[in-house]
Write a protein that holds these residues in place. Structure first.
Motif, PDB file in Angstrom:
ATOM      1  N   VAL A  92       2.940  -9.274  -9.178  1.00 28.31           N
ATOM      2  CA  VAL A  92       3.762  -9.799  -7.809  1.00 28.31           C
ATOM      3  C   VAL A  92       4.807  -8.558  -7.463  1.00 28.31           C
ATOM      4  N   VAL A  93       5.400  -7.916  -8.430  1.00 32.96           N
ATOM      5  CA  VAL A  93       6.270  -6.926  -7.763  1.00 32.96           C
ATOM      6  C   VAL A  93       5.631  -5.629  -7.486  1.00 32.96           C
ATOM      7  N   ALA A  94       4.497  -5.462  -7.945  1.00 35.91           N
ATOM      8  CA  ALA A  94       3.998  -4.086  -7.417  1.00 35.91           C
ATOM      9  C   ALA A  94       3.326  -4.204  -6.065  1.00 35.91           C
ATOM     10  N   THR A  95       2.837  -5.497  -5.896  1.00 36.86           N
ATOM     11  CA  THR A  95       2.249  -5.817  -4.489  1.00 36.86           C
ATOM     12  C   THR A  95       3.191  -5.913  -3.396  1.00 36.86           C
ATOM     13  N   VAL A  96       4.387  -6.599  -3.759  1.00 41.34           N
ATOM     14  CA  VAL A  96       5.598  -6.550  -2.958  1.00 41.34           C
ATOM     15  C   VAL A  96       6.170  -5.250  -2.443  1.00 41.34           C
ATOM     16  N   ARG A  97       6.123  -4.426  -3.587  1.00 37.32           N
ATOM     17  CA  ARG A  97       6.839  -3.380  -3.241  1.00 37.32           C
ATOM     18  C   ARG A  97       5.631  -2.197  -2.568  1.00 37.32           C
ATOM     19  N   ALA A  98       4.421  -2.534  -2.464  1.00 39.07           N
ATOM     20  CA  ALA A  98       3.520  -1.932  -1.677  1.00 39.07           C
ATOM     21  C   ALA A  98       3.316  -2.322  -0.305  1.00 39.07           C
ATOM     22  N   GLY A  99       4.142  -3.378   0.028  1.00 39.42           N
ATOM     23  CA  GLY A  99       4.240  -3.744   1.459  1.00 39.42           C
ATOM     24  C   GLY A  99       3.844  -5.106   1.843  1.00 39.42           C
ATOM     25  N   ALA A 100       3.605  -6.128   0.615  1.00 41.51           N
ATOM     26  CA  ALA A 100       2.683  -7.205   0.995  1.00 41.51           C
ATOM     27  C   ALA A 100       4.082  -8.230   1.437  1.00 41.51           C
ATOM     28  N   ARG A 101       3.878  -8.960   2.338  1.00 43.94           N
ATOM     29  CA  ARG A 101       4.980  -9.997   3.081  1.00 43.94           C
ATOM     30  C   ARG A 101       5.260 -11.099   2.003  1.00 43.94           C
ATOM     31  N   GLY A 102       4.011 -11.440   1.350  1.00 48.04           N
ATOM     32  CA  GLY A 102       4.280 -12.531   0.404  1.00 48.04           C
ATOM     33  C   GLY A 102       3.234 -12.713  -0.503  1.00 48.04           C
ATOM     34  N   TYR A 103       3.453 -13.556  -1.604  1.00 45.11           N
ATOM     35  CA  TYR A 103       2.368 -13.669  -2.780  1.00 45.11           C
ATOM     36  C   TYR A 103       2.343 -15.087  -3.112  1.00 45.11           C
ATOM     37  N   VAL A 104       1.153 -15.584  -3.064  1.00 41.81           N
ATOM     38  CA  VAL A 104       0.893 -16.953  -3.476  1.00 41.81           C
ATOM     39  C   VAL A 104      -0.013 -16.963  -4.607  1.00 41.81           C
TER      40      VAL A 104
END
Length: 216
Positions: A92-104
């Protein structure tokens, strides 16, 4: 207003399932199954939102992170909603840090996924309730400031705030009851009062409200 979407997932059955579960106001204008085709499709189609499998194969080893690195720096870059079987904090954290706006997670229902797409397209940050805490913890540790308590929060009693935080983190009514030693019926009553006081419709809006204020 129609939201244009590109679905990126290496499993054909997942792409079909996602496409068929989306509401009519969300238009799937492209699909891809690996990093190279994903970047090409996103650049060619210019969708508003990319629904991106976190564990996408290919690229330099980063998979989905490679896609984010390739497309998010471009003018008019789409907003990215990560979709994954994983609810691990590091993903979750790696994907958000890379720029994703959301994670489901892929256990999300069709209506909730459609709502998440619309909200991401509108600029909101969207997370499955149980995942919001990971993001808050990570970015708080990185130096983010916790929002001051606002007037809306002051409307809630101490018990209502306890229930609100647990519900916003994704706990079920039964789990909240067990943690606070109260009945499920009492939890339901508290949640109803919280939603009414905050003028929210459901627990997903509550999770977003709490995440915005960094009070989960």
């Amino acid at each position: 207003m129609t939201v244009s979407v590109v679905i990126v997932d290496d499993h054909d059955v997942i792409r079909v399932g996602v496409r068929e579960s989306l509401d009519d106001d969300i238009e799937v204008i492209g699909e891809a199954r690996d990093v190279e085709s994903a970047v090409a499709e996103i650049v060619a189609k210019a969708p508003q939102v990319v629904i991106l499998d976190v564990h996408l194969p290919g690229g330099t080893g980063g998979g989905a992170l490679d896609v984010l690195a390739e497309v998010l720096h471009r003018p008019g870059a789409p907003r990215v909603l990560a979709l994954s079987v994983s609810d691990a904090a590091e993903d979750v954290v790696a994907t958000v840090r890379a720029g994703a706006r959301g994670y489901v997670t892929k256990s999300i229902s069709g209506p909730d996924l459609s709502d998440a797409v619309r909200r991401v397209a509108g600029g909101d940050a969207v997370f499955s309730p149980r995942l919001a805490g990971f993001v808050l913890d990570a970015f708080g540790a990185a130096g983010g400031e916790v929002a001051a308590v606002d007037e809306d929060l002051d409307k809630l009693t101490e018990r209502e705030q306890e229930v609100m935080r647990l519900i916003a983190r994704g706990y079920t009514y039964r789990e909240v009851g067990e943690k606070l030693f109260i009945s499920i019926k009492t939890v339901e009553t508290h949640v109803g009062k919280v939603l009414h006081k905050l003028q929210l419709s459901n627990r997903h809006e509550l999770a977003h409200w709490a995440a915005q204020r960094r009070i989960v």
